[in-house]
Design a protein around this motif. Structure first.
Motif, short mmCIF file in Angstrom:
data_model
loop_
_atom_site.label_atom_id
_atom_site.label_comp_id
_atom_site.label_asym_id
_atom_site.label_seq_id
_atom_site.Cartn_x
_atom_site.Cartn_y
_atom_site.Cartn_z
N LYS A 67 -56.13 -9.01 33.54
CA LYS A 67 -56.37 -10.30 34.26
C LYS A 67 -56.48 -10.28 35.70
N LYS A 85 -59.07 -7.44 37.26
CA LYS A 85 -60.75 -7.53 36.74
C LYS A 85 -61.44 -6.64 37.19
N VAL A 120 -56.83 -9.09 27.42
CA VAL A 120 -57.48 -10.02 28.24
C VAL A 120 -57.35 -11.30 28.45
N GLU A 154 -63.81 -10.57 30.50
CA GLU A 154 -63.15 -9.30 30.81
C GLU A 154 -63.40 -8.19 29.99
N SER A 203 -67.12 -7.21 30.07
CA SER A 203 -67.22 -6.21 30.93
C SER A 203 -67.00 -4.82 30.89
N ASN A 225 -58.66 -13.80 42.45
CA ASN A 225 -59.83 -14.52 41.58
C ASN A 225 -60.82 -15.10 42.61
N TRP A 247 -64.94 -8.62 37.70
CA TRP A 247 -65.62 -9.59 37.14
C TRP A 247 -65.27 -10.82 37.28
#
Length: 435
Positions: free
Chosen positions: A66, A69, A95, A100, A103, A411, A432
């Motif tokens: 996470k 990503k 995840v 995630e 992907s 993020n 992602w």
């Protein structure tokens, strides 16, 4: 120099190639701001060190993806593409979002590059709309496992199986609370109910017990992090005892006890030889279950991790590239303050106990030491962080800011600029986004 906007100039499949062709080999001085930088040698070192330490144990390993990503860093976490590591490869991840998982699995389907065979959804999110997505994911991976921490979760799973004629049992980790008070079961009676229901149902299958000591981020020393690792293991053992009391003949060797957080993983990298170390060793030896360690932030790190005492600034692979956009001489400080284009969205509002403000500024030493003192949505306010011997940084100067919490900071960016030790771009990672 021409500017490439990765969100406008090119369709998604071409973003990485377009950015690489434009920026590869260039200095960070040529990169637009704000941008996220990742130092390749540091992330390789962090990941290699953790894997080599894990090789000295009998623990299984599950990488959390996470924070970054990305395909590239996920592969490194599992033992691939590391210049100084040729050891054991792993195939299990956890995840925080289903995006995630989609992907990674889409990448594996499209490329044939299969390196993940086991996925845990790390949120006890058992709702019908979630399960519709999970069913699709299960078609693309050998093992997909869910977290549960409530008897109602089991009822929802069983009902969904009946309504959709699902014959394969749900593979479940029971989430335990090790003291974080965020998610997980802390009551032995409730745990007994949940375990009994899983074991007695043909639609459910117990894979293991799962613990995350999120409060270990508050550690201030390696020894404190190690103590939290012991707490995680102790929580697993207590859960196994509940299981043994409920079903005396249950084969505990089939159960996976998954523990971990970045500080507790980091504690394994230090041979402390403390009383806690002895207790950990004795507890692991006495535990019949298979021990698995999970962690994610360790590959990149941040100021929160540096505050635990387990790493130092040199172990932080990530920084935000920003620009000084205005000066305010003598405002709120004898030297004054500076305005940057790095605000909440660029950095987050997270703080760390051992570092002032919202990020540590890396700039030419002749300007002294600065920190991000205040933030609003798009604005960052810098103030000297050590005495008054600093100098105002000229407008237009590019600076690096080491963030407090890499997971939240990263993020905000749709491309990561991977740099070498000379601050030259060597690669572009496209993360992602979404849930």
């Amino acid at each position: 120099m021409a500017f490439i906007n990765p969100l406008v100039s090119y369709p998604q499949p071409q973003i990485r190639e377009a950015l690489l062709s434009h920026y590869k080999g260039r200095s960070v001085d040529d990169i637009p701001t704000p941008s996220l930088l990742i130092k390749e040698s540091v992330i390789n070192g962090n990941t290699t060190r953790a894997l080599k330490r894990l090789e000295r144990t009998n623990y299984k390993f599950r990488a959390h993806v996470k924070t970054h990503k990305t395909i590239e860093i996920a592969r490194k976490q599992l033992g691939y593409d590391l210049p100084e590591y040729d050891g054991k490869k792993y195939d299990s991840i956890v995840v925080s979002t289903l995006q995630e998982a989609f992907s990674i699995l889409n990448h594996q389907t499209q490329t044939g590059d299969v390196f993940v065979n086991d996925i845990v959804y790390g949120l006890p999110n058992i709702t019908p709309d979630t399960l519709v997505k999970v069913v699709e994911l299960q078609k693309q991976v050998k093992n997909f496992r869910l977290l549960v921490d409530n008897i109602e979760h089991l009822k929802i799973l069983k009902k969904f199986s009946r309504e959709h004629e699902i014959k394969t049992p749900w593979s479940l980790f029971v989430k335990l609370d090790a003291g974080t008070a965020r998610a997980g079961i802390s009551d032995d009676y409730v745990l007994g109910q949940v375990l009994s229901e899983i074991i007695s149902s043909e639609e459910l299958s117990l894979f293991g017990l799962y613990v995350h000591a999120g409060h270990s981020y508050d550690s201030r020393t390696v020894e404190e992090s190690e103590a939290h690792f012991f707490e995680e293991l102790e929580t697993i053992v207590k859960g196994l005892n509940v299981l043994k009391n409920k079903v005396p003949d249950y084969d505990l060797e089939t159960v996976v006890g998954s523990v971990g957080a970045t500080p507790t993983l980091h504690s394994l990298e230090h041979d402390l030889f403390t009383e806690t170390s002895k207790k950990v060793e004795e507890l692991v030896k006495a535990t019949e279950a298979q021990i698995e360690v999970h962690a994610g932030n360790y590959s990149i790190c941040d100021l929160q991790q540096a505050s635990t005492g387990c790493i130092n600034i040199d172990n932080i692979a990530v920084s935000v590239l920003g620009s000084v956009i205005s000066q305010y001489p003598r405002r709120k400080h004898p030297v004054g303050e500076l305005l940057t284009n790095t605000g909440v969205i660029s950095l987050s509002r997270e703080v760390s106990p051992n570092f002032p403000g919202f990020g540590k500024v890396i700039v030419d030493i002749k300007y002294g030491e600065w920190a991000v003192n205040r933030v609003s949505q798009e604005h960052g306010i810098l103030q000297p962080s050590n005495g008054s011997d600093a100098k105002l940084i000229p407008i237009g100067t590019k600076i690096k800011i080491v963030p407090n919490h890499a997971c939240i900071t990263a993020n905000s960016y749709n491309a990561y600029y991977v740099i070498d030790d000379d601050d030259k771009v060597v690669d572009i990672y496209i993360p992602w986004r979404g849930w």
